[in-house]
Design a protein around this motif. Structure first.
Motif, PDB file in Angstrom:
ATOM      1  N   SER A  66       0.822  -1.213   0.000  1.00 25.77           N
ATOM      2  CA  SER A  66       0.000   0.000   0.000  1.00 25.77           C
ATOM      3  C   SER A  66       0.854   1.261   0.000  1.00 25.77           C
ATOM      4  N   TYR A 302      -7.323   5.251  -5.314  1.00 23.56           N
ATOM      5  CA  TYR A 302      -6.459   4.101  -5.043  1.00 23.56           C
ATOM      6  C   TYR A 302      -7.194   2.809  -5.400  1.00 23.56           C
ATOM      7  N   PRO A 310      -6.782   0.948   0.130  1.00 26.05           N
ATOM      8  CA  PRO A 310      -5.457   1.236   0.688  1.00 26.05           C
ATOM      9  C   PRO A 310      -5.411   0.919   2.175  1.00 26.05           C
TER      10      PRO A 310
END
Length: 391
Positions: A66, A302, A310
């Motif tokens: 991440s 994301y 994330p």
């Protein structure tokens, strides 16, 4: 009755998501610590990203992925600024962190982003201090901040200041601290006390309790009686959702101490996990959180880019790259010096505006939220610039 207290989750404690503050010695200044090596703004700037990959822990591996993904997302957003990101795996261990940091500098890194855990960051900072290389760690542990080490994570001090000042603006100026007797609880207690002292509010009382189910049950009547005796109109809790928060708030409700009598304030995030929002004891409570508008936008991007959510602290990697990129864009050879990093105007991050302080800690623009009808309701938005309301 609320279930038996769980032990605070080890993974969250290690991350230092404002859930733990380990008693570590801060880096001692060495040589030209923090001055920052000169860069060529017209060439790619080498940035070392230290993440807890190569660990046997699936949580560490997810975290490492991440952080790297978020850093690369930030690089893509920098436009003409060129960043040469070099990823170093630490396995989440402090032992090799110093040697890895030194290797990164030998490889040409002009600044280090990471590592995550406080012990690692401390070791990395000490190892490269003589080289004048700054370390932007993902820790929130203010004890390691200083010299060439900065912490990007949200600190107890920052959260406490925001909540105390907002409560005071709403007329709640007699603050009582309720803390668990743990290292994190004691660190939180000290942060709240400092925030109260600098706000014009009054520290009405401080009451601690043993970190156990029996400790909470035994202490609740005394806490309630003290709150009434001193006329507290705000109860500031250090407890987190993985520890004693569910039980202590419910026990005090049972004792007749409700937000109508004294507003509940939380030093930690009360919306993680989301199931906490359904607890009767936290209804009407206030806590601080990053700007939900900007952070939710980051989460959505994301998810769309990488096909998964994330990690909760992935945004810190984006923030670090965003700050580095903004400074490199200035065209100055000393863009990564301590003076440049601590510019008063700050930077735009995924959780809102933030800036690094000369003592190695940070200030983050936080929103104030209330838990109302099992929902998070923002009652005071995060400020968008420094010097305005909320700072």
């Amino acid at each position: 009755m609320i279930a038996v207290l769980r032990r605070a989750r080890k993974s969250l404690g290690r991350l230092g998501l404002a859930l733990a503050a380990l008693a570590l010695a801060a880096c001692e200044p060495v040589g030209t610590a923090g001055q920052g090596p000169a860069i060529d703004p017209n060439a790619p700037v080498a940035v070392a990203l230290m993440v807890p990959g190569a660990s046997s822990s699936a949580t560490d591996q997810l975290l490492a992925r991440s952080l790297e993904n978020a850093a690369r997302m930030a690089i893509a957003d920098l436009g003409g600024v060129r960043i040469d990101l070099r990823v170093y795996q630490t396995a989440g261990q402090p032992g090799p962190a110093g040697a890895i940091a030194q290797r990164a500098v030998s490889d040409g890194a002009r600044i280090i982003l990471g590592p995550v855990f406080a012990q690692e960051a401390n070791a990395a900072g000490v190892a490269v201090a003589a080289n004048g290389v700054n370390v932007l760690s993902f820790s929130n542990n203010a004890d390691i901040a200083g010299a060439n080490v900065f912490v990007l994570g949200p600190t107890f001090e920052n959260t406490a200041r925001r909540l105390v000042r907002y409560a005071a603006s709403q007329g709640q100026r007699k603050v009582m601290i309720v803390h668990d007797r743990t290292p994190a609880g004691e660190a939180g207690r000290a942060a709240i006390a400092r925030a109260v002292a600098g706000s014009g509010s009054t520290l009405a009382s401080t009451v601690g309790y043993e970190f156990s189910q029996n400790g909470v049950v035994q202490a609740a009547p005394q806490i309630a009686a003290t709150a009434r005796a001193v006329g507290a109109d705000a109860l500031f809790f250090t407890a987190d959702t993985a520890g004693s928060l569910p039980l202590i708030t419910q026990m005090l409700r049972d004792q007749g101490v409700t937000p109508a009598m004294a507003r509940y304030l939380g030093l930690t995030r009360w919306d993680i996990p989301q199931a906490t929002l359904a607890l009767p004891g936290v209804q009407g409570g206030w806590f601080a959180l990053p700007d939900p508008v900007t952070y939710q936008a980051f989460q959505s991007r994301y998810q769309a880019t990488y096909g998964e959510a994330p990690h909760p602290i992935a945004g810190l990697a984006y923030d670090g790259i965003a700050a580095i990129g903004a400074l490199v864009r200035s065209g100055r050879a000393d863009a990564l010096s301590r003076e440049a990093l601590t510019q008063s105007s700050g930077f735009a991050g995924v959780g809102g505006t933030f800036r690094l302080r000369s003592d190695g800690t940070n200030e983050r623009a936080l929103a104030i939220a209330e838990i109302r009808n099992r929902q998070v309701v923002v009652i005071d938005p995060a400020p968008r610039s420094f010097g305005g309301a909320g700072f």
